[in-house]
Design an enzyme around this catalytic site. Structure first.
Site, PDB file in Angstrom:
ATOM      1  N   CYS A  80       0.968  -1.335  -0.012  1.00  0.00           N
ATOM      2  CA  CYS A  80       0.046   0.094   0.020  1.00  0.00           C
ATOM      3  C   CYS A  80       0.767   1.218  -0.112  1.00  0.00           C
ATOM      4  CB  CYS A  80      -1.095  -0.140   1.119  1.00  0.00           C
ATOM      5  SG  CYS A  80      -2.252  -1.150   1.175  1.00  0.00           S
ATOM      6  N   ARG A 119       6.568  -0.606  -4.167  1.00  0.00           N
ATOM      7  CA  ARG A 119       6.118  -1.290  -2.629  1.00  0.00           C
ATOM      8  C   ARG A 119       5.166  -2.430  -2.752  1.00  0.00           C
ATOM      9  NH1 ARG A 119       6.551   2.532   1.646  1.00  0.00           N
ATOM     10  NH2 ARG A 119       4.969   1.593   2.606  1.00  0.00           N
ATOM     11  N   TRP A 177      -2.773  -3.129  -1.832  1.00  0.00           N
ATOM     12  CA  TRP A 177      -2.417  -4.500  -1.618  1.00  0.00           C
ATOM     13  C   TRP A 177      -3.441  -5.093  -0.812  1.00  0.00           C
ATOM     14  CZ3 TRP A 177      -0.627  -8.365   1.408  1.00  0.00           C
ATOM     15  CH2 TRP A 177       0.217  -9.383   1.005  1.00  0.00           C
ATOM     16  N   ASN A 228      -3.428   2.835   4.839  1.00  0.00           N
ATOM     17  CA  ASN A 228      -2.133   1.595   4.853  1.00  0.00           C
ATOM     18  C   ASN A 228      -2.191   1.080   6.266  1.00  0.00           C
ATOM     19  OD1 ASN A 228      -0.095  -0.094   4.602  1.00  0.00           O
ATOM     20  ND2 ASN A 228       1.532   1.811   4.371  1.00  0.00           N
ATOM     21  N   GLY A 229      -2.488  -0.137   6.199  1.00  0.00           N
ATOM     22  CA  GLY A 229      -2.372  -1.040   7.391  1.00  0.00           C
ATOM     23  C   GLY A 229      -3.806  -1.892   7.686  1.00  0.00           C
ATOM     24  N   GLU A 247      20.209 -17.146   0.626  1.00  0.00           N
ATOM     25  CA  GLU A 247      19.821 -16.116  -0.331  1.00  0.00           C
ATOM     26  C   GLU A 247      19.717 -16.081  -1.831  1.00  0.00           C
ATOM     27  OE1 GLU A 247      18.236 -13.099   0.625  1.00  0.00           O
ATOM     28  OE2 GLU A 247      18.919 -12.057  -1.057  1.00  0.00           O
ATOM     29  N   LYS A 290      16.418 -15.398  -3.951  1.00  0.00           N
ATOM     30  CA  LYS A 290      16.515 -14.446  -4.772  1.00  0.00           C
ATOM     31  C   LYS A 290      15.971 -15.135  -6.450  1.00  0.00           C
ATOM     32  CE  LYS A 290      17.096 -11.559  -3.785  1.00  0.00           C
ATOM     33  NZ  LYS A 290      17.004 -10.721  -2.535  1.00  0.00           N
ATOM     34  N   GLU A 320      11.869 -15.993  -5.861  1.00  0.00           N
ATOM     35  CA  GLU A 320      11.187 -14.891  -6.013  1.00  0.00           C
ATOM     36  C   GLU A 320      10.813 -14.227  -7.410  1.00  0.00           C
ATOM     37  OE1 GLU A 320      11.982 -11.528  -3.300  1.00  0.00           O
ATOM     38  OE2 GLU A 320      14.051 -11.814  -3.405  1.00  0.00           O
ATOM     39  N   HIS A 380      19.741 -36.743   4.279  1.00  0.00           N
ATOM     40  CA  HIS A 380      18.603 -37.189   5.502  1.00  0.00           C
ATOM     41  C   HIS A 380      17.394 -37.111   4.754  1.00  0.00           C
ATOM     42  CE1 HIS A 380      21.813 -37.776   8.215  1.00  0.00           C
ATOM     43  NE2 HIS A 380      22.445 -36.635   7.963  1.00  0.00           N
ATOM     44  N   LYS A 405       7.246  -4.560  -1.395  1.00  0.00           N
ATOM     45  CA  LYS A 405       8.834  -4.230  -1.087  1.00  0.00           C
ATOM     46  C   LYS A 405       8.784  -4.110   0.563  1.00  0.00           C
ATOM     47  CE  LYS A 405      12.940  -2.836  -1.545  1.00  0.00           C
ATOM     48  NZ  LYS A 405      13.927  -3.980  -2.058  1.00  0.00           N
TER      49      LYS A 405
HETATM   50  C1  F6R Z   1      13.818 -10.403  -0.663  1.00  0.00           C
HETATM   51  C2  F6R Z   1      13.122  -9.394   0.233  1.00  0.00           C
HETATM   52  C3  F6R Z   1      12.641  -9.521   1.447  1.00  0.00           C
HETATM   53  C4  F6R Z   1      13.085  -8.572   2.473  1.00  0.00           C
HETATM   54  C5  F6R Z   1      12.280  -8.864   3.796  1.00  0.00           C
HETATM   55  C6  F6R Z   1      12.399  -7.816   4.894  1.00  0.00           C
HETATM   56  O1  F6R Z   1      14.595 -10.002  -1.643  1.00  0.00           O
HETATM   57  O2  F6R Z   1      13.584  -8.153  -0.013  1.00  0.00           O
HETATM   58  O3  F6R Z   1      12.918 -10.929   1.864  1.00  0.00           O
HETATM   59  O4  F6R Z   1      14.474  -8.792   2.757  1.00  0.00           O
HETATM   60  O5  F6R Z   1      10.769  -8.610   3.289  1.00  0.00           O
HETATM   61  O6  F6R Z   1      12.310  -6.509   4.505  1.00  0.00           O
HETATM   62  P1  F6R Z   1      13.024  -5.572   5.467  1.00  0.00           P
HETATM   63  O7  F6R Z   1      14.650  -5.498   5.443  1.00  0.00           O
HETATM   64  O8  F6R Z   1      12.654  -3.887   4.672  1.00  0.00           O
HETATM   65  O9  F6R Z   1      12.613  -5.622   6.621  1.00  0.00           O
END
Ligand code: F6R
Length: 611
Positions: free
Chosen positions: A2, A27, A77, A103-104, A483, A487, A490, A506, A606
């Site tokens: 949002c 976002r 969102w 937002n919320g 990670e 990456k 996602e 296992h 985001k």
């Molecule tokens: C993946 C990604 C997310 C953020 C997570 C935490 O690429 O960006 O997994 O790392 O949503 O977000 P922040 O760091 O903003 O608390």
């Protein structure tokens, strides 16, 4: 998740709102809308559309159709109610007098809705936000601020609100609790926004709203109030982010731009902190006494930031011998954590607004822990509620998948580990200097990796058709695999999992068959031969192995693996920081070849500001 923008000034409001919303697209959202005050008709004009902002923008001819100098806009969102035109914001009261963007989540919306419906108030949407608009109207007796005040005493949950009233053509009311909202102080205009990138084109002078605060925006000024409705002075700060830092600048995707920006981001993050053969954390005041009596460290974060914490645990424990526990922000509150005044809680967040991480921070503080946060967004909620903040100074990160924020978080946490070890006398001067020199070499070595990106693009072209991929590694390489796997999945939507290589036997090894792609990570020299054994093990079961290792081991690995990515040799403290870059590039190129929406992957936001 949002996005809110509000504008009151002398320009046409709708184009300002649409431009601001376009800067908040990253976002994550599934519908968009604006409400403006139509001075001729003396009413609010509301326009909403499901889908991309482009749809709304085309309907409104870029905003030129709406003759008005004040309004609010929103990207939604969906939480309560499916994405649809009706459920989009702004939500309007039944008479059309009040419009709200939110937002919320309003947690007690069902009970409030039932109350209003019993009074005969008709509802049109499934949203929790409509309850706020209707309730303001219900309490409105000619004084908007008073009505909002009465509503705030009744609603529970998290909210940032932008409110318009058709009777008040000279003001926007804004409210914040547990969801971010900033105030923009322009020349002849005032603005609200979920984050600073939305209003950078109009002003750099911003104020951060605190929980429970209200603001009344007029063309000339902004008056803030505390939760008791007493007027308060707001500190105005000047933001130094450049507008072009939040633009693509010739790159096809923000993600690629941000991958390429990493060496500079690291220089910005590290150079001011490494001086005269020492680490200078001027922004940190952990006393020697606290460090010496520290019994435990928690690292709390979500997603990629939590993966940074996994690497941090290995470094901190190895260097300081203090026990470190890594906890997901969403789990921390429910695990009855053992925190006291001898506990350091390191909170990691790019946005500084992730709700689960924020809730964990508050719990840790309540239990008496000392909170040190590593944050990118200056002035964000997590930064403001921590005892100490280390900013990553990576600049705005727009792509949903984090890259430069991840590497700067990791470099900073690794530097912190080294700093602590030195303060505790756990590393010799010689070891300390060798590690420091490695930090200084890091940006240059990363440039080398980036300059060889064509070879990764070629490997991506060989493997982009796979539909299931495993990442394996031990210790630092396991954390790195988590990670790399995230990456890839996602942004490319390929099913991918990361395993501690020794754990494969296992259970998971039953999934390895002819042609399964295994990305085997073996950058950590101390465990190279173990990593090699795991490569041989999966090859024997038909796997196609793509390996990531250091240059000095590249030749050896080439005899066994089907494809090899390599990074320059570097001090073990920085291996994951350098090693993640080929994995980011691999994920990027694979997603590109699969035609995915790289900067805005489906279902993702985001900044995750709901639980
Ligand atoms: C993946 C990604 C997310 C953020 C997570 C935490 O690429 O960006 O997994 O790392 O949503 O977000 P922040 O760091 O903003 O608390």
């Amino acid at each position: 998740m949002c996005g809110i923008v509000g504008y009151i000034g002398r320009e046409q409001a709708a184009p300002v709102l649409l431009e601001g919303l376009s800067r908040l697209e990253y976002r994550g959202y599934d519908s968009a809308g604006v409400a403006v005050f139509d001075a001729e008709a003396g009413t609010l004009a509301v326009h909403k559309a499901k889908g991309r902002l482009q749809v709304l923008s085309e309907q409104l001819h870029g905003g030129a159709d709406l003759n008005s100098t004040m309004g609010v806009g929103h990207t939604r969102w969906a939480t309560h109610g499916a994405p649809s035109d009706i459920n989009s914001h702004p939500q309007v009261s039944h008479s059309g007098r009040i419009a709200v963007v939110h937002n919320g989540i309003i947690e007690n919306y069902a009970e409030l809705k039932a109350f209003l419906m019993a009074q005969g108030v008709p509802f049109t949407s499934e949203t929790d936000t409509e309850v706020v608009a209707q309730l303001i109207e219900y309490f409105y007796e000619g004084d908007l601020l008073a009505a909002v005040g009465r509503v705030l005493r009744r609603i529970q949950g998290a909210y940032a609100l932008g409110i318009l009233c058709a009777d008040c053509p000279d003001r926007i009311v804004a409210v914040r609790k547990d969801s971010p909202l900033i105030l923009g102080y322009g020349e002849g205009c005032s603005l609200i926004a979920s984050d600073v990138t939305a209003i950078l084109g109009h002003t750099r002078r911003v104020g951060y709203m605190e929980d429970g605060e209200l603001a009344v925006l007029t063309r000339e000024s902004i008056q803030c109030y505390n939760h008791l409705m007493q007027p308060i002075e707001k500190k105005i700060v000047t933001v130094d982010w450049e507008l072009d830092a939040a633009e693509k600048g010739g790159y096809e995707h923000f993600m690629f731009k941000e991958i390429m920006e990493q060496p500079d981001a690291l220089r910005r993050c590290l150079s001011p902190r490494i001086r005269e053969g020492d680490i200078m954390f001027e922004d940190l005041s952990l006393s020697q006494e606290f460090l010496q009596n520290m019994r435990r460290i928690y690292i709390v974060a979500c997603g990629s930031s939590c993966h940074v914490g996994m690497v941090g645990k290995y470094h901190l424990e190895r260097l300081t011998r203090i026990p470190v526990e890594v906890a997901l922000g969403s789990e921390f509150r429910y695990m009855d954590p053992i925190v006291d005044r001898h506990t350091l809680v390191i909170v990691i967040s790019q946005s500084g607004e992730t709700l689960d991480t924020m809730a964990a921070l508050r719990e840790a503080r309540r239990l008496g822990g000392r909170i040190l946060s590593i944050v990118n967004v200056v002035g964000s909620s997590i930064a403001r509620e921590s005892n100490q903040v280390l900013y990553t100074w990576a600049g705005p990160e727009i792509a949903v998948a984090t890259t430069k924020a991840y590497t700067t978080q990791l470099a900073l946490l690794s530097l912190l580990a080294l700093w602590m070890a030195r303060r505790l006398g756990a590393v010799s001067g010689e070891e300390f200097q060798a590690a420091l020199a490695a930090f200084q070499e890091l940006p240059g070595k990363m440039e080398e990796v980036l300059s060889r990106r064509d070879s990764i693009q070629y490997l991506a072209s060989r493997y982009f058709n796979h539909d299931s991929i495993f990442f394996i590694g031990r210790n630092l390489d396991y954390a790195l695999g988590l990670e790399g796997s995230l990456k890839l999945k996602e942004i490319s939507y390929i099913h991918s999992e990361a395993y501690a290589a020794g754990e494969l036997k296992h259970g998971t090894i039953s999934l390895i068959e002819d042609g399964t792609l295994v990305v085997a990570l073996s950058t950590y020299g101390k465990l190279f031969s173990k990593a090699m054994s795991n490569v041989i093990e999966v090859k024997a079961r038909g796997a196609d192995v793509l390996s990531l290792t250091v240059e000095s081991r590249g030749e050896e690995m080439r005899h066994t693996a089907d494809g090899v990515m390599s990074i320059p040799d570097i001090h073990e403290l920085l291996l994951p920081c350098l090693g993640v870059v080929p994995l980011q590039l691999f994920a990027y190129y694979v997603a590109l070849m699969r035609g995915c929406d790289i900067d805005k992957p489906r279902n993702l936001a985001k900044s995750v500001t709901v639980e």
